[in-house]
Design an enzyme around this catalytic site. Sequence first.
Site, PDB file in Angstrom:
ATOM      1  N   LYS A 254      17.426  -3.961  -1.783  1.00 43.95           N
ATOM      2  CA  LYS A 254      17.014  -5.201  -1.520  1.00 43.95           C
ATOM      3  C   LYS A 254      15.451  -5.189  -2.174  1.00 43.95           C
ATOM      4  O   LYS A 254      14.939  -4.502  -3.335  1.00 43.95           O
ATOM      5  CB  LYS A 254      16.454  -4.501  -0.092  1.00 43.95           C
TER       6      LYS A 254
ATOM      7  N   ASN B  63       3.247   2.411   2.547  1.00 44.24           N
ATOM      8  CA  ASN B  63       5.412   2.088   2.346  1.00 44.24           C
ATOM      9  C   ASN B  63       5.996   3.779   2.168  1.00 44.24           C
ATOM     10  O   ASN B  63       6.800   3.874   3.506  1.00 44.24           O
ATOM     11  CB  ASN B  63       5.460   1.907   0.673  1.00 44.24           C
TER      12      ASN B  63
ATOM     13  N   ASN C  14       6.739  10.647 -11.533  1.00 43.48           N
ATOM     14  CA  ASN C  14       7.282  10.353 -12.410  1.00 43.48           C
ATOM     15  C   ASN C  14       7.023  10.825 -13.359  1.00 43.48           C
ATOM     16  O   ASN C  14       5.780  11.702 -13.895  1.00 43.48           O
ATOM     17  CB  ASN C  14       7.318   9.297 -11.721  1.00 43.48           C
TER      18      ASN C  14
ATOM     19  N   ASP D 255       8.323   4.811  -3.896  1.00 43.80           N
ATOM     20  CA  ASP D 255       7.551   5.541  -2.086  1.00 43.80           C
ATOM     21  C   ASP D 255       7.943   6.087  -1.153  1.00 43.80           C
ATOM     22  O   ASP D 255       7.934   6.903  -0.296  1.00 43.80           O
ATOM     23  CB  ASP D 255       6.896   4.521  -1.707  1.00 43.80           C
TER      24      ASP D 255
ATOM     25  N   LEU E 293      12.731  11.097 -11.677  1.00 45.22           N
ATOM     26  CA  LEU E 293      13.748  10.350 -13.103  1.00 45.22           C
ATOM     27  C   LEU E 293      14.548   8.842 -13.195  1.00 45.22           C
ATOM     28  O   LEU E 293      14.809   9.595 -14.032  1.00 45.22           O
ATOM     29  CB  LEU E 293      14.297  11.324 -13.782  1.00 45.22           C
TER      30      LEU E 293
ATOM     31  N   GLY F  28       1.108  -1.585  -0.273  1.00 41.08           N
ATOM     32  CA  GLY F  28       0.182  -0.526  -0.158  1.00 41.08           C
ATOM     33  C   GLY F  28       1.001   1.343   0.617  1.00 41.08           C
ATOM     34  O   GLY F  28       1.542   1.386   0.729  1.00 41.08           O
TER      35      GLY F  28
ATOM     36  N   GLY G  33       0.468   4.254   0.492  1.00 36.96           N
ATOM     37  CA  GLY G  33       0.133   5.112   2.776  1.00 36.96           C
ATOM     38  C   GLY G  33       1.718   4.404   3.104  1.00 36.96           C
ATOM     39  O   GLY G  33       2.235   5.059   3.436  1.00 36.96           O
TER      40      GLY G  33
END
Length: 314
Positions: A286, A44, A185, A253, A222, A40, A42
């Site tokens: 990760k 994250n 983005n 996020d 970017l 989610g 939010g």
Amino acid sequence: MNQSIAVIGSSNIDLIAQVAHFPQPGETIGNARYSQAYGGKGANQAVAAARAGGNVTFIASVGKDTFGQTMLTNFSKEGINTDYITQSGEEPSGTAIILVNEAGENCIAVAPGANALLSSELIDEARIAISGAEIILLQLEIPVETVAYVVGLANRLGKKVMLNPAPAQPLSDDLLKHLHYLVLNETEAALLVDHPVETTHQIEEAANKLLQKRVQTVIITLGARGAYVATRREQQMVSAYGIQPVDTTGAGDTFCGALATALSQQKKLNDAIAFANAAAALATTKLGAQPSAPTAAAIAALMKEQSFSSDEDF
């Protein structure tokens, strides 16, 4: 000074099955590898902000079920204030059912569940947290009507709003004009300005169009190129950090959460974006979204290791 951040948004459990190939209608595939992860946008961003050193309150709606309780426990472990997370018995917690094939392609079905119940009434119940926050951070995985209500309330309270308009969808000029920070983005920018956002000229043009809609600060992320920041006074590229990516899931996020933290700590805008760039770079090293969000110490170490200033040309 580390003032508080109110993150308002979605929280999901990701149910992931790795399969040899996507099933045809009626087909059952055995031997799938199953895993669960917190997700989610939010959630994250709240976790990323907290790990980066932020004082975070998360305002959300989850189900009165096992998933909901598990998410609350996880947020508490991350040091996030959960006082304004509502548990609803009307809908289950939000879930995303994700199939991943051997080529790394995925098919995703999202069931918003309790996320869709995050209403203006629940926002009013969290008014104290919103009025006490330095930054209000929003995304678009909750009802857009609720997002608009938060923006209006924050404007009346004199609060700074940061919006990450993802998943991409059209937004009214009336909403945009109340934003202090719009972080998006290329794909999200292209939808809002109605033209491709790929070349240097197109990026500059998109930023200018959004400034004309009275957004105070436009930040276009970017990826490996860095982030382009535009205000009425200046426009500049802030370089990315060189790192070998493993999984880019959640990097955007992480950028938003880390940026909100840096701004809440009164960092200058370009320094805050550099901090967010470093956090996002580390997040790509990760697997997963929330598991990959780095700590403040890790971000500082990368920035020290790759010390450089912003570039005006890109």
